[in-house]
Scaffold this motif. Structure first.
Motif, mmCIF file in Angstrom:
data_model
loop_
_atom_site.group_PDB
_atom_site.id
_atom_site.type_symbol
_atom_site.label_atom_id
_atom_site.label_comp_id
_atom_site.label_asym_id
_atom_site.label_seq_id
_atom_site.Cartn_x
_atom_site.Cartn_y
_atom_site.Cartn_z
ATOM 1 N N ALA A 1 0.823 -1.221 0.000
ATOM 2 C CA ALA A 1 0.000 0.000 0.000
ATOM 3 C C ALA A 1 0.853 1.265 0.000
ATOM 4 N N CYS A 2 2.098 1.121 0.459
ATOM 5 C CA CYS A 2 2.998 2.288 0.460
ATOM 6 C C CYS A 2 3.613 2.522 -0.922
ATOM 7 N N GLY A 3 3.382 1.615 -1.844
ATOM 8 C CA GLY A 3 3.923 1.794 -3.199
ATOM 9 C C GLY A 3 5.190 0.994 -3.428
ATOM 10 N N VAL A 4 5.508 0.072 -2.534
ATOM 11 C CA VAL A 4 6.724 -0.742 -2.701
ATOM 12 C C VAL A 4 6.414 -1.896 -3.651
ATOM 13 N N GLU A 5 7.319 -2.092 -4.640
ATOM 14 C CA GLU A 5 7.150 -3.238 -5.544
ATOM 15 C C GLU A 5 7.973 -4.390 -4.988
ATOM 16 N N VAL A 6 7.323 -5.255 -4.234
ATOM 17 C CA VAL A 6 8.018 -6.310 -3.478
ATOM 18 C C VAL A 6 8.452 -7.450 -4.397
ATOM 19 N N ASN A 7 9.741 -7.869 -4.264
ATOM 20 C CA ASN A 7 10.257 -9.016 -5.017
ATOM 21 C C ASN A 7 10.255 -10.278 -4.174
ATOM 22 N N SER A 8 10.691 -10.137 -2.922
ATOM 23 C CA SER A 8 10.710 -11.323 -2.059
ATOM 24 C C SER A 8 10.503 -10.931 -0.609
ATOM 25 N N VAL A 9 9.992 -11.908 0.173
ATOM 26 C CA VAL A 9 9.786 -11.705 1.613
ATOM 27 C C VAL A 9 10.393 -12.918 2.316
ATOM 28 N N ASN A 10 11.419 -12.686 3.165
ATOM 29 C CA ASN A 10 12.054 -13.794 3.890
ATOM 30 C C ASN A 10 12.162 -13.446 5.370
ATOM 31 N N LYS A 11 12.141 -14.493 6.185
ATOM 32 C CA LYS A 11 12.333 -14.274 7.620
ATOM 33 C C LYS A 11 13.770 -13.836 7.865
ATOM 34 N N ALA A 12 13.958 -12.826 8.712
ATOM 35 C CA ALA A 12 15.324 -12.371 9.029
ATOM 36 C C ALA A 12 15.618 -12.691 10.489
ATOM 37 N N GLU A 13 16.937 -12.674 10.820
ATOM 38 C CA GLU A 13 17.302 -12.925 12.222
ATOM 39 C C GLU A 13 16.988 -11.689 13.038
ATOM 40 N N GLY A 14 16.620 -11.907 14.279
ATOM 41 C CA GLY A 14 16.324 -10.782 15.163
ATOM 42 C C GLY A 14 17.581 -9.975 15.426
ATOM 43 N N SER A 15 17.455 -8.673 15.566
ATOM 44 C CA SER A 15 18.630 -7.844 15.864
ATOM 45 C C SER A 15 18.297 -6.906 16.998
ATOM 46 N N LEU A 16 19.363 -6.419 17.614
ATOM 47 C CA LEU A 16 19.153 -5.472 18.709
ATOM 48 C C LEU A 16 18.494 -4.208 18.166
ATOM 49 N N GLU A 17 18.909 -3.820 16.960
ATOM 50 C CA GLU A 17 18.332 -2.623 16.356
ATOM 51 C C GLU A 17 16.814 -2.760 16.216
ATOM 52 N N GLY A 18 16.422 -3.942 15.751
ATOM 53 C CA GLY A 18 14.990 -4.187 15.578
ATOM 54 C C GLY A 18 14.255 -4.094 16.894
ATOM 55 N N PHE A 19 14.826 -4.728 17.880
ATOM 56 C CA PHE A 19 14.180 -4.711 19.184
ATOM 57 C C PHE A 19 14.119 -3.287 19.740
ATOM 58 N N TYR A 20 15.246 -2.595 19.609
ATOM 59 C CA TYR A 20 15.349 -1.229 20.136
ATOM 60 C C TYR A 20 14.317 -0.308 19.478
ATOM 61 N N LEU A 21 14.293 -0.348 18.133
ATOM 62 C CA LEU A 21 13.376 0.539 17.414
ATOM 63 C C LEU A 21 11.918 0.227 17.736
ATOM 64 N N SER A 22 11.619 -1.074 17.809
ATOM 65 C CA SER A 22 10.213 -1.407 18.039
ATOM 66 C C SER A 22 9.782 -1.049 19.455
ATOM 67 N N ILE A 23 10.678 -1.262 20.408
ATOM 68 C CA ILE A 23 10.267 -0.976 21.802
ATOM 69 C C ILE A 23 10.154 0.531 22.043
ATOM 70 N N ILE A 24 11.038 1.288 21.387
ATOM 71 C CA ILE A 24 10.958 2.753 21.526
ATOM 72 C C ILE A 24 9.643 3.233 20.900
ATOM 73 N N LYS A 25 9.290 2.650 19.733
ATOM 74 C CA LYS A 25 8.076 3.052 19.029
ATOM 75 C C LYS A 25 6.833 2.624 19.812
ATOM 76 N N GLU A 26 6.907 1.371 20.303
ATOM 77 C CA GLU A 26 5.773 0.767 20.999
ATOM 78 C C GLU A 26 5.419 1.516 22.287
ATOM 79 N N LYS A 27 6.478 1.858 23.055
ATOM 80 C CA LYS A 27 6.222 2.396 24.388
ATOM 81 C C LYS A 27 6.387 3.904 24.477
#
Lengths: 313, 242
Positions: A285-311
Motif C-alpha cells: 500500500a505504500c507503493g513498494v514493488e516487493v520481489n521477495s519476503v524472507n524471515k530475518a534474524e532478530g537484531s538489537l536494532e529491531g528490538f530497540y526501534l520497536s520498543i521505543i516506538k511501541e512504548k
C-alpha cells in the motif's frame, strides 16, 4: 541474584526536576565483571542516571547501591572507587598527556613511583607513550578519548562509567577506541556501565543492556535475550528500487518498524499482531514493488526501534 | 583532604603558566615592572619609609583578582573540566580550598617578587655604601596586609565570579564590583565625622602592632570563615546545576 554479585542495584529510582520527571521508577541490576549497556535516545535520562549513581544528584524517591555503597550516604566512597568518563572528556588542553594523567594520579593519591609506572603502562597500552610530552590541545578527538579512558583506569577501579565514549568519532577512531577499551577491560578486569545510542557498540561490547526512554526503563536483560524476537518476526524484504517518497511513506507508518532501509530492500517488523500477509499488504500500500519476503534474524536494532516506538507516548 | 588540596595546587600552577595568552603575560610583566622598578625609583631612596610603600602588599591580591580568580571556577566550567573533577575522588571542600590556596599563593608570590624588585631597583639607583632595605617590622605589616587582603579578594572574587556564565563576563563583573567596593568605602570614610576620624587615628597611633593584630586578626578570621562557608554553599549550588 545476591547483592554480592552486583556492582549496581537500583530500586524504583525516580528524579523530578522542576517541570520534568527525569527518571521514573528505574530499577536495574549490573553484575560484577560485565559490560552493561544503557541504551536510549538523546535526552532519555542516561547521563542523569550516571549522575545519580555517582551521588551527584539525589533521587526524589527510590534508592541505589553502587559497589555496595548507597548513593546518598556513601557518594564520596563511590566516586573514590569508580572511574568516570562523562560526556565531555574533562581533559586540560593546555597540559601535556602526561601532566593530565599526573594530575588525576595525584588526586587519587598514588605514590610518585606508582604514578610514573602506571602512567607509562597505560600510555604504552594505547600507543601514546611516545607522545606523552605533547600538549593535547591539538590531538584528534579519538586520541583525547583514549587518554580520557585511561585516566579513568589510573587508580585501578573495579567499576567505570562511560558516557557515550565514541560519540562524535569517525568509524576508524571508534573501532580503534573500542579495541583499546576491550583490551584494557580484559587486562584490568573492570565492570563497565556504558551509556550510548550506538547499537553496534552495544552488540560488540556488552553482556547485558537496558533500554531507557523518557526516564523510564523499557527493557532490560542479557543481550541475547533482548535480540531474540519473541512474538513478532522480522522480515527481510527485497524490492525494486524505491523513491525517497516511498521510503518516507514506509517510515511514517505506525504499524510497521522499518530497519536497515536501502533503495532495494529493508528489514521490517510488524507492530501489530496482524498476520504476515496483512503486513505485506500494508507494505504494498505504500507503493513498494516487493520481489521477495524472507524471515530475518532478530537484531538489537529491531528490538530497540520497536520498543521505543511501541512504548512512546 | 591535604592530598586533594596539593593536587589542585600543583595543577593550577602548572596550568597557569600555559593558560595565559602572550598578551596577558605581557600585561602582567609590564605592571610588575612599573610597580617593582619604575615607581620606587621615581619616589627616591626613602621609598621603604614612605606610607605608600605598603601599597605594594595590595598589588599582588589586585593582580590576582583581575587575572586568575575568574578562571578558577568559571573557566573550568566553561571548558567542561569541572564536571570530571566533581565526579572524581575530590570533595567540594578540597576543590574550593585548593583553588583558594593557589589564588592566595599567587598573590603572595607577586608581592614577594615586587619587594625583591624594589630592593634591587632602589639599591642600583641610590646605593651609597649602605644597603637600603625595609625593616623587619615592615615585613610583618606587609605579610599581614598581603595575607588578609589576598584571602578577602580571593573569596569575594570566587563568590562573585560563580554567578558569571563566562570568564570574560566574570572578569567584567569583578572589575566593576571592586571599583564599586573601593568607591563606596571611600565615600563612607568621607562621611564619617572628623571627631571620629581623629579619635580613630589617635588610637591607631597609640596602639602597638601586636595589639592591632590581636584585635583585627580574630575579627577578620571570623568574617573570612563566614565567607568561606558561603563559598562552599555557592559551589555546591554551581556544581548541582552542571
Amino acid at each position: 541474584m545476591s547483592d554480592e554479585n552486583l556492582m549496581i542495584r537500583t530500586t524504583g529510582l525516580s528524579l523530578n526536576f522542576p517541570n520534568v520527571a527525569a527518571l521514573r521508577d528505574v530499577s536495574i541490576n549490573v553484575e560484577s565483571g560485565t559490560v552493561f549497556g544503557f541504551l536510549g535516545p538523546n535526552g532519555a535520562g542516561k547521563t542523569t542516571t550516571i549522575k545519580v549513581l555517582l551521588g551527584l544528584l539525589k533521587p526524589t524517591t527510590g534508592s541505589a547501591l553502587v559497589m555496595g555503597y548507597d548513593t546518598v550516604t556513601g557518594s564520596e566512597k563511590i566516586r573514590a572507587n569508580c572511574g568516570v568518563l562523562l560526556e565531555h572528556n574533562g581533559l586540560y588542553e593546555m597540559l601535556s598527556a602526561e601532566e593530565n594523567l599526573e594530575y588525576f594520579a595525584r588526586i587519587w593519591a598514588l605514590s610518585a613511583n606508582e604514578r610514573k609506572a602506571r602512567i607509562k603502562e597505560l600510555l604504552t597500552h594505547i600507543g601514546l607513550w611516545e607522545r606523552r610530552k605533547e600538549k593535547i590541545g591539538n590531538w584528534s578527538k579519538g586520541m583525547k578519548q583514549k587518554l580520557a579512558i585511561i585516566r579513568c583506569l589510573l587508580h585501578r577501579p573495579k567499576l567505570i562509567f562511560l558516557d557515550e565514549p565514541t560519540s562524535g568519532l569517525d568509524p576508524v577512531a571508534t573501532v580503534s577506541l573500542r579495541d583499546d577499551l576491550l583490551g584494557l577491560v580484559k587486562n584490568e578486569g573492570v565492570s563497565i556501565f556504558l551509556t550510548t545510542h550506538n547499537l553496534d557498540e552495544v552488540e560488540k561490547m556488552c553482556d547485558s543492556a537496558a533500554i531507557i526512554n523518557r526516564g523510564q526503563v523499557l527493557a532490560m536483560g542479557a543481550l541475547s535475550d533482548l535480540k531474540r524476537t519473541k512474538d513478532k518476526e522480522v522480515y527481510q524484504i527485497t524490492c525494486n528500487p524505491m523513491s525517497d517518497e516511498v521510503i518516507n511513506r514506509l517510515n511514517l507508518r505506525d504499524d510497521l518498524t522499518v530497519m536497515d532501509c536501502t533503495a532495494i530492500g529493508f528489514k521490517v517488523r510488524s507492530q501489530t499482531s496482524a498476520p504476515t500477509s496483512a503486513m505485506v499488504q500494508n507494505i504494498l500500500a505504500c507503493g513498494v514493488e516487493v520481489n521477495s519476503v524472507n524471515k530475518a534474524e532478530g537484531s538489537l536494532e529491531g528490538f530497540y526501534l520497536s520498543i521505543i516506538k511501541e512504548k512512546s507516548w | 583532604m591535604v592530598n586533594q588540596i596539593r593536587a589542585i595546587f600543583w595543577k593550577e600552577w602548572r596550568e597557569f603558566f600555559f593558560q595565559q595568552s602572550i598578551k596577558d603575560k605581557l600585561q602582567t610583566i609590564l605592571l610588575i615592572v612599573v610597580l617593582g622598578v619604575v615607581l620606587p625609583v621615581n619616589k627616591g631612596r626613602d621609598w621603604f619609609n614612605m606610607p605608600f610603600f605598603y601599597s605594594v602588599a595590595a598589588m599582588g591580591p589586585i593582580l590576582m583578582a583581575t587575572t586568575v580568580i575568574c578562571d578558577l571556577f568559571v573557566g573550568e566550567r566553561e571548558r567542561h573540566t569541572l564536571e570530571t573533577l566533581l565526579a572524581s575522588k575530590l570533595s567540594d571542600k578540597g576543590i574550593v580550598l585548593g583553588k583558594l590556596l593557589f589564588a592566595v599563593s599567587y598573590a603572595t608570590f607577586i608581592t614577594i617578587l615586587l619587594l625583591l624588585l624594589n630592593i634591587i631597583a632602589i639599591n642600583v639607583q641610590y646605593y651609597k655604601g649602605t644597603f637600603l632595605i625595609f625593616s623587619i617590622k615592615s615585613v610583618f605589616i606587609l605579610a599581614f596586609i598581603n595575607f588578609f587582603l589576598a584571602f578577602f579578594t580571593a573569596l569575594i572574587g570566587v563568590i562573585l565570579s560563580m554567578g558569571a556564565k563566562t570568564v570574560k563576563q566574570g572578569q567584567l563583573m569583578l572589575t566593576i564590583s571592586f571599583i564599586a567596593i573601593i568607591l563606596i568605602a571611600s565615600m563612607l570614610v568621607n562621611q564619617l565625622p572628623d571627631s571620629f576620624k581623629i579619635t580613630f587615628l589617635n588610637y591607631y597611633n597609640s596602639v602597638s602592632y601586636v595589639a592591632l593584630f590581636m584585635i583585627l586578626g580574630p575579627v577578620l578570621l571570623s568574617i573570612y570563615w563566614l565567607m568561606l562557608k558561603y563559598t562552599f554553599y555557592r559551589f555546591k549550588k554551581l556544581s548541582y546545576h552542571l
